[in-house]
Design a protein around this motif. Sequence first.
Motif, short mmCIF file in Angstrom:
data_model
loop_
_atom_site.label_atom_id
_atom_site.label_comp_id
_atom_site.label_asym_id
_atom_site.label_seq_id
_atom_site.Cartn_x
_atom_site.Cartn_y
_atom_site.Cartn_z
N THR A 80 -15.40 -7.87 -11.23
CA THR A 80 -14.62 -8.33 -12.14
C THR A 80 -15.11 -9.48 -12.93
O THR A 80 -14.81 -9.63 -14.21
CB THR A 80 -13.30 -8.94 -11.08
OG1 THR A 80 -12.46 -7.84 -10.46
CG2 THR A 80 -12.17 -9.91 -12.26
N PRO A 81 -15.73 -10.70 -12.40
CA PRO A 81 -16.45 -11.62 -13.44
C PRO A 81 -17.20 -11.02 -14.39
O PRO A 81 -17.46 -11.82 -15.55
CB PRO A 81 -16.99 -12.76 -12.40
CG PRO A 81 -17.15 -11.66 -11.37
CD PRO A 81 -16.23 -10.73 -11.14
N GLY A 82 -17.65 -9.83 -14.12
CA GLY A 82 -18.62 -9.33 -15.18
C GLY A 82 -17.80 -8.69 -16.36
O GLY A 82 -18.15 -8.93 -17.64
N VAL A 83 -16.55 -8.52 -16.23
CA VAL A 83 -15.48 -8.06 -17.11
C VAL A 83 -15.17 -9.30 -18.02
O VAL A 83 -15.18 -9.13 -19.26
CB VAL A 83 -14.28 -7.42 -16.71
CG1 VAL A 83 -13.50 -6.98 -17.98
CG2 VAL A 83 -14.68 -6.04 -15.82
N GLY A 95 -9.96 -7.72 -21.79
CA GLY A 95 -10.78 -6.92 -20.67
C GLY A 95 -9.60 -6.81 -19.67
O GLY A 95 -8.54 -7.31 -19.48
N ALA A 96 -9.97 -5.50 -18.88
CA ALA A 96 -9.02 -5.11 -17.92
C ALA A 96 -9.92 -4.56 -16.83
O ALA A 96 -10.94 -4.08 -16.90
CB ALA A 96 -8.06 -3.96 -18.40
N MET A 97 -9.47 -5.08 -15.62
CA MET A 97 -10.22 -4.53 -14.40
C MET A 97 -8.98 -3.93 -13.69
O MET A 97 -8.14 -4.50 -13.20
CB MET A 97 -10.70 -5.96 -13.61
CG MET A 97 -11.37 -5.51 -12.27
SD MET A 97 -12.90 -4.64 -12.60
CE MET A 97 -13.49 -4.21 -10.89
N ILE A 98 -9.53 -2.68 -12.78
CA ILE A 98 -8.93 -1.96 -11.95
C ILE A 98 -9.55 -2.21 -10.45
O ILE A 98 -10.52 -1.69 -10.22
CB ILE A 98 -9.01 -0.48 -12.26
CG1 ILE A 98 -8.32 -0.13 -13.55
CG2 ILE A 98 -8.34 0.28 -11.20
CD1 ILE A 98 -8.20 1.13 -14.34
N SER A 99 -8.66 -3.09 -9.85
CA SER A 99 -9.27 -3.40 -8.31
C SER A 99 -8.14 -3.99 -7.66
O SER A 99 -7.22 -4.76 -8.28
CB SER A 99 -10.54 -4.30 -8.64
OG SER A 99 -11.03 -5.00 -7.13
N ALA A 100 -8.38 -4.02 -6.37
CA ALA A 100 -7.26 -4.69 -5.34
C ALA A 100 -8.28 -6.01 -4.66
O ALA A 100 -7.69 -6.12 -3.69
CB ALA A 100 -6.40 -3.85 -4.55
N SER A 101 -9.43 -6.21 -5.25
CA SER A 101 -10.25 -7.26 -4.67
C SER A 101 -10.48 -6.93 -3.12
O SER A 101 -11.19 -6.12 -2.66
CB SER A 101 -9.53 -8.63 -4.96
OG SER A 101 -10.38 -9.63 -4.48
N HIS A 102 -10.07 -7.98 -2.12
CA HIS A 102 -10.31 -7.83 -0.94
C HIS A 102 -9.49 -6.92 0.02
O HIS A 102 -9.51 -6.92 1.10
CB HIS A 102 -10.42 -9.33 -0.28
CG HIS A 102 -8.95 -9.83 -0.38
ND1 HIS A 102 -8.80 -10.49 -1.62
CD2 HIS A 102 -7.93 -10.17 0.32
CE1 HIS A 102 -7.40 -10.88 -1.47
NE2 HIS A 102 -6.94 -11.00 -0.36
N HIS A 176 -19.11 -2.34 0.44
CA HIS A 176 -18.86 -1.05 -0.37
C HIS A 176 -18.05 -1.03 -1.49
O HIS A 176 -17.52 -0.24 -1.99
CB HIS A 176 -18.47 -0.13 0.79
CG HIS A 176 -18.84 0.10 2.09
ND1 HIS A 176 -20.00 0.59 2.04
CD2 HIS A 176 -18.49 0.07 3.36
CE1 HIS A 176 -20.63 0.38 3.45
NE2 HIS A 176 -19.38 0.10 4.32
N GLY A 177 -18.30 -2.37 -2.36
CA GLY A 177 -17.51 -2.40 -3.63
C GLY A 177 -18.24 -2.70 -4.73
O GLY A 177 -19.32 -2.05 -4.96
N ALA A 232 -21.66 -12.68 1.80
CA ALA A 232 -20.74 -11.73 2.12
C ALA A 232 -19.79 -11.73 0.90
O ALA A 232 -18.95 -12.57 0.50
CB ALA A 232 -19.98 -11.72 3.15
N PHE A 233 -20.10 -10.52 0.18
CA PHE A 233 -18.80 -10.31 -1.10
C PHE A 233 -17.67 -9.72 -0.74
O PHE A 233 -17.58 -8.84 0.02
CB PHE A 233 -19.88 -9.94 -2.31
CG PHE A 233 -20.98 -10.61 -2.56
CD1 PHE A 233 -20.76 -11.60 -3.46
CD2 PHE A 233 -22.07 -10.26 -1.92
CE1 PHE A 233 -22.01 -12.48 -3.76
CE2 PHE A 233 -23.39 -10.86 -2.41
CZ PHE A 233 -23.20 -12.07 -3.23
N ASP A 234 -16.67 -9.58 -1.79
CA ASP A 234 -15.46 -8.84 -1.42
C ASP A 234 -15.61 -7.80 -2.53
O ASP A 234 -16.43 -7.40 -3.21
CB ASP A 234 -14.33 -9.91 -1.71
CG ASP A 234 -13.93 -10.17 -3.25
OD1 ASP A 234 -15.06 -10.44 -3.92
OD2 ASP A 234 -12.89 -10.49 -3.58
#
Length: 433
Positions: A80-83, A95-102, A176-177, A232-234
């Motif tokens: 997301t921060p790359g977007v 910018g638009a991000m498709i994700s539900a994070s954690h 795995h994200g 550990a990343f989300d």
Amino acid sequence: MRRYFGTDGVRGEAGKPPLTPEFVLRLGQAAGAYFARQGARPVVLLAKDTRESSDLLEAALAAGLMSQGVRVEHLGVLPTPGVAYLTRRLGATAGAMISASHNPYQDNGIKFFGPSGEKLPDEAEAEIEALLEEAHPTRAIGTVGDFREAERMYLDFLLAHAPDLTGLRLGLDLAHGATYRLGPKLFQRAGAEVMAFFNTPDGRNINRGCGSTHPEALARFVVELGLDLGLAFDGDGDRVQFIDRKGRLFHGDHILYLTALAFGEEGVVGTVMSNMGLEVALRERGLAFHRAPVGDRYVLERLKETGLSLGGEPSGHVIFLRHHTTGDGLLTALLTLKALKAMGGDLADWYEALPLYPQVLLGVRVSDKARVMNHPRLQEAIREAERTLAGRGRLNVRPSGTEPLIRVMVEAKEGAEEMARELAALVAALDRE
């Protein structure tokens, strides 16, 4: 009032209202109509995480945007921060991000960034929601492209902030994200010896028993393999949690304390979830401490109000405003390691340098967050608990902005767990009524 947008975009279970392809198409049309008002031919950068539903939602959102004359540039799988960074760097309309994070793989979400690289303000989201109620016939034919330089440009930005990590033995939990490719590449180029875990996404294993919300496996690996530390990343890469060499969680409050001292900050913005021990330790050092509501957008607002540049949450969602407009797990990891080198010692030393108050955080799944939160019995129980804690601890009971949960947090030198469990039991009972 916003009906669909929460604290972090539109979020829900993929395939069910509101995250059906039909709704996301309409959302794309409404957002496209909004962006078209910002000037000539709008350009929207679009990225996703590794969930199996992300491709479907990406296609629906892109179709809606293009029906309003928007040029869509696909970035592929990217944190997301790359977007946010590329939206600002390339001068895109949004910018638009498709994700539900954690969240688990069944969930997904859509969040938008404005041209400054900041998440859209509440007012803009409310305007997009209003446009959802209108018909949006095709106004112009948009086009689509694949921006193949996205990962390289974002990697270059991160490497510009990287300290020399030569000799560091580092464990990475990629959840795995969205960081599964970029994370190992980044830290290896910075000189670290990297062991990568949970880096084989299959569409359904994102965040499952791993990542920043489940760092237990990484903690075990760090200790068993004798690593210097773990990261550990989300699922979407906007937060990070550290593991010290003893297997202990070095979370967002520790990060804020260490980096504030290392970078000579005048003060820090935390949230209502930040530990009271952090507030006490910073004030003892002569640093100001401010609290914002939960959510990085509110941390950012408070940073601007106070003129400070460092803020974040215990979850590891940290904003270094001098370098980026949003929380960035990879950047946070690099800057924390840079702070560690500047201050000396290792992570375990700095874990012990910040004594935290015992904190218990429980999440209770409910069917109607508003009804339970507004119930008179719960409100009276909260007031009574606050009277009990006065001067020796803190209480926070709030609805989650991203999940059907009410979160109960109690922080006190003694009795925190008992009080938290009693309040959680009351929330569950009221939900069943």
